[in-house]
Design a protein around this motif. Structure first.
Motif, PDB file in Angstrom:
ATOM      1  N   LYS A 155     -65.752 -16.957  14.492  1.00  0.00           N
ATOM      2  CA  LYS A 155     -64.837 -17.584  13.537  1.00  0.00           C
ATOM      3  C   LYS A 155     -64.943 -19.103  13.555  1.00  0.00           C
ATOM      4  O   LYS A 155     -64.940 -19.753  12.504  1.00  0.00           O
ATOM      5  N   ARG A 156     -65.051 -19.678  14.743  1.00  0.00           N
ATOM      6  CA  ARG A 156     -65.091 -21.139  14.844  1.00  0.00           C
ATOM      7  C   ARG A 156     -66.376 -21.718  14.251  1.00  0.00           C
ATOM      8  O   ARG A 156     -66.394 -22.854  13.782  1.00  0.00           O
ATOM      9  N   ALA A 157     -67.459 -20.922  14.249  1.00  0.00           N
ATOM     10  CA  ALA A 157     -68.728 -21.408  13.720  1.00  0.00           C
ATOM     11  C   ALA A 157     -68.699 -21.561  12.205  1.00  0.00           C
ATOM     12  O   ALA A 157     -69.535 -22.262  11.630  1.00  0.00           O
ATOM     13  N   LEU A 158     -67.723 -20.913  11.561  1.00  0.00           N
ATOM     14  CA  LEU A 158     -67.607 -20.991  10.107  1.00  0.00           C
ATOM     15  C   LEU A 158     -66.631 -22.083   9.666  1.00  0.00           C
ATOM     16  O   LEU A 158     -66.502 -22.353   8.474  1.00  0.00           O
ATOM     17  N   GLU A 159     -65.971 -22.712  10.646  1.00  0.00           N
ATOM     18  CA  GLU A 159     -65.110 -23.842  10.328  1.00  0.00           C
ATOM     19  C   GLU A 159     -65.979 -25.067  10.038  1.00  0.00           C
ATOM     20  O   GLU A 159     -67.034 -25.232  10.645  1.00  0.00           O
ATOM     21  N   PRO A 160     -65.551 -25.933   9.132  1.00  0.00           N
ATOM     22  CA  PRO A 160     -66.352 -27.134   8.856  1.00  0.00           C
ATOM     23  C   PRO A 160     -66.371 -28.074  10.059  1.00  0.00           C
ATOM     24  O   PRO A 160     -65.360 -28.257  10.725  1.00  0.00           O
ATOM     25  N   ILE A 161     -67.516 -28.654  10.323  1.00  0.00           N
ATOM     26  CA  ILE A 161     -67.647 -29.567  11.456  1.00  0.00           C
ATOM     27  C   ILE A 161     -66.822 -30.832  11.217  1.00  0.00           C
ATOM     28  O   ILE A 161     -66.765 -31.344  10.105  1.00  0.00           O
ATOM     29  N   ILE A 162     -66.181 -31.304  12.267  1.00  0.00           N
ATOM     30  CA  ILE A 162     -65.427 -32.568  12.232  1.00  0.00           C
ATOM     31  C   ILE A 162     -66.074 -33.507  13.239  1.00  0.00           C
ATOM     32  O   ILE A 162     -66.312 -33.135  14.394  1.00  0.00           O
ATOM     33  N   PHE A 163     -66.385 -34.704  12.789  1.00  0.00           N
ATOM     34  CA  PHE A 163     -67.001 -35.702  13.674  1.00  0.00           C
ATOM     35  C   PHE A 163     -65.908 -36.332  14.520  1.00  0.00           C
ATOM     36  O   PHE A 163     -65.145 -37.174  14.062  1.00  0.00           O
ATOM     37  N   ASN A 164     -65.832 -35.908  15.790  1.00  0.00           N
ATOM     38  CA  ASN A 164     -64.743 -36.307  16.677  1.00  0.00           C
ATOM     39  C   ASN A 164     -65.157 -37.385  17.660  1.00  0.00           C
ATOM     40  O   ASN A 164     -66.334 -37.520  18.010  1.00  0.00           O
ATOM     41  N   ARG A 165     -64.179 -38.121  18.135  1.00  0.00           N
ATOM     42  CA  ARG A 165     -64.411 -39.121  19.174  1.00  0.00           C
ATOM     43  C   ARG A 165     -64.584 -38.438  20.529  1.00  0.00           C
ATOM     44  O   ARG A 165     -63.986 -37.407  20.800  1.00  0.00           O
ATOM     45  N   LEU A 166     -65.395 -39.054  21.361  1.00  0.00           N
ATOM     46  CA  LEU A 166     -65.658 -38.549  22.695  1.00  0.00           C
ATOM     47  C   LEU A 166     -64.540 -38.959  23.645  1.00  0.00           C
ATOM     48  O   LEU A 166     -64.095 -40.110  23.632  1.00  0.00           O
ATOM     49  N   ASP A 167     -64.088 -38.027  24.460  1.00  0.00           N
ATOM     50  CA  ASP A 167     -63.069 -38.342  25.456  1.00  0.00           C
ATOM     51  C   ASP A 167     -63.655 -39.192  26.568  1.00  0.00           C
ATOM     52  O   ASP A 167     -64.775 -38.954  27.034  1.00  0.00           O
ATOM     53  N   SER A 168     -62.897 -40.185  27.009  1.00  0.00           N
ATOM     54  CA  SER A 168     -63.335 -41.049  28.094  1.00  0.00           C
ATOM     55  C   SER A 168     -62.124 -41.699  28.727  1.00  0.00           C
ATOM     56  O   SER A 168     -61.110 -41.924  28.063  1.00  0.00           O
ATOM     57  N   PHE A 169     -62.212 -41.981  30.025  1.00  0.00           N
ATOM     58  CA  PHE A 169     -61.115 -42.675  30.692  1.00  0.00           C
ATOM     59  C   PHE A 169     -60.931 -44.059  30.080  1.00  0.00           C
ATOM     60  O   PHE A 169     -61.901 -44.747  29.754  1.00  0.00           O
ATOM     61  N   LEU A 170     -59.694 -44.477  29.935  1.00  0.00           N
ATOM     62  CA  LEU A 170     -59.385 -45.743  29.277  1.00  0.00           C
ATOM     63  C   LEU A 170     -59.597 -46.924  30.208  1.00  0.00           C
ATOM     64  O   LEU A 170     -58.655 -47.565  30.661  1.00  0.00           O
ATOM     65  N   VAL A 171     -60.843 -47.175  30.501  1.00  0.00           N
ATOM     66  CA  VAL A 171     -61.220 -48.329  31.308  1.00  0.00           C
ATOM     67  C   VAL A 171     -62.312 -49.066  30.559  1.00  0.00           C
ATOM     68  O   VAL A 171     -63.272 -48.460  30.092  1.00  0.00           O
ATOM     69  N   LEU A 172     -62.180 -50.364  30.402  1.00  0.00           N
ATOM     70  CA  LEU A 172     -63.147 -51.152  29.646  1.00  0.00           C
ATOM     71  C   LEU A 172     -63.824 -52.172  30.554  1.00  0.00           C
ATOM     72  O   LEU A 172     -63.167 -53.023  31.145  1.00  0.00           O
ATOM     73  N   TYR A 173     -65.143 -52.059  30.670  1.00  0.00           N
ATOM     74  CA  TYR A 173     -65.909 -53.072  31.394  1.00  0.00           C
ATOM     75  C   TYR A 173     -66.132 -54.273  30.489  1.00  0.00           C
ATOM     76  O   TYR A 173     -66.575 -54.131  29.354  1.00  0.00           O
ATOM     77  N   GLN A 174     -65.855 -55.453  30.985  1.00  0.00           N
ATOM     78  CA  GLN A 174     -66.082 -56.663  30.217  1.00  0.00           C
ATOM     79  C   GLN A 174     -67.526 -57.149  30.329  1.00  0.00           C
ATOM     80  O   GLN A 174     -68.018 -57.865  29.480  1.00  0.00           O
TER      81      GLN A 174
END
Length: 222
Positions: A155-174
């Motif tokens: 069933k899920r394979a027939l759903e339209p693909i959604i371009f989603n953001r990748l999960d990542s820990f909220l840490v930003l290297y400067q």
């Protein structure tokens, strides 16, 4: 806990994730170490981990708009590599529906064009590729791996693909500066002693992450 017990959770040390996989370990410790080395025998794995490490620094300033909104709102379709080889559009394979396969090809083409025209940075390129890999996994007609497709449509394979953001820990290297080293060095040094040869045949993931221009090493130092 082991790193803490040994007194190794200090930013003066270098953390090496020799077989980084999908980057869960490197992503979890990126707020601890100033320098992280990632490596994997699979290009898609090193790209995916790279993306998780730098995800929160991707602003798409040069692009000038939100790529996720654009890709999800634009309904274009391409009869490209995925459509031709992994969907019933031009083969007997049922990894993806024709519609989703064509959308995957469109996403991949647009990301490549943005990169070639210098509208996105190297980090943003890697991040979008990883997001595409993550999005593809949500609508694949498989049981979890790409060794075979299901004989009937999930069933899920027939759903339209959604371009989603990748999960990542909220840490930003400067000051995150990738430094390229000889590809796959850690894996090859370890495997050489046992004289083993590993052949990977993940054509779909290779196409998404490498294609024409992403011809970079699989070991990266941050």
């Amino acid at each position: 806990d082991l790193l803490r017990e040994k007194g190794l959770l200090q930013n003066k040390y270098t953390f090496c994730d020799g077989f980084c996989g999908m980057g869960a370990v490197a992503d979890a410790v990126k707020n601890t170490y100033n320098k992280i080395i990632i490596n994997d025998s699979l290009k898609c794995a090193s790209v995916f981990t790279h993306a998780r490490l730098i995800a929160n620094g991707c602003t798409f300033e040069k692009l000038g708009f939100d790529p996720f909104c654009f890709l999800n709102e634009c309904n274009e379709f391409r009869e490209g590599f995925i459509y031709q080889n992994y969907s019933p559009g031009a083969s007997e394979r049922m990894y993806f529906s024709k519609e989703n396969a064509g959308r995957i090809d469109f996403f991949r083409e647009i990301i490549e064009k943005w990169y070639e025209s210098d509208k996105i940075t190297n980090n943003e390129f890697a991040y979008l590729l990883a997001c595409l890999l993550e999005s593809v996994s949500g609508i694949s007609n498989t049981a979890g791996v790409y060794g075979a497709f299901l004989k009937h449509w999930d069933k899920r394979a027939l759903e339209p693909i959604i371009f989603n953001r990748l999960d990542s820990f909220l840490v930003l290297y400067q000051h995150l500066q990738p430094h390229k080293i000889k590809a796959n060095l850690v894996s090859r040094l370890l495997l050489e002693k046992k004289k083993k040869k590993i052949i990977k045949n993940f054509r779909l993931f290779y196409y998404i992450t490498i294609k024409n221009t992403l011809n970079r090493d699989t070991q990266t130092t941050y």
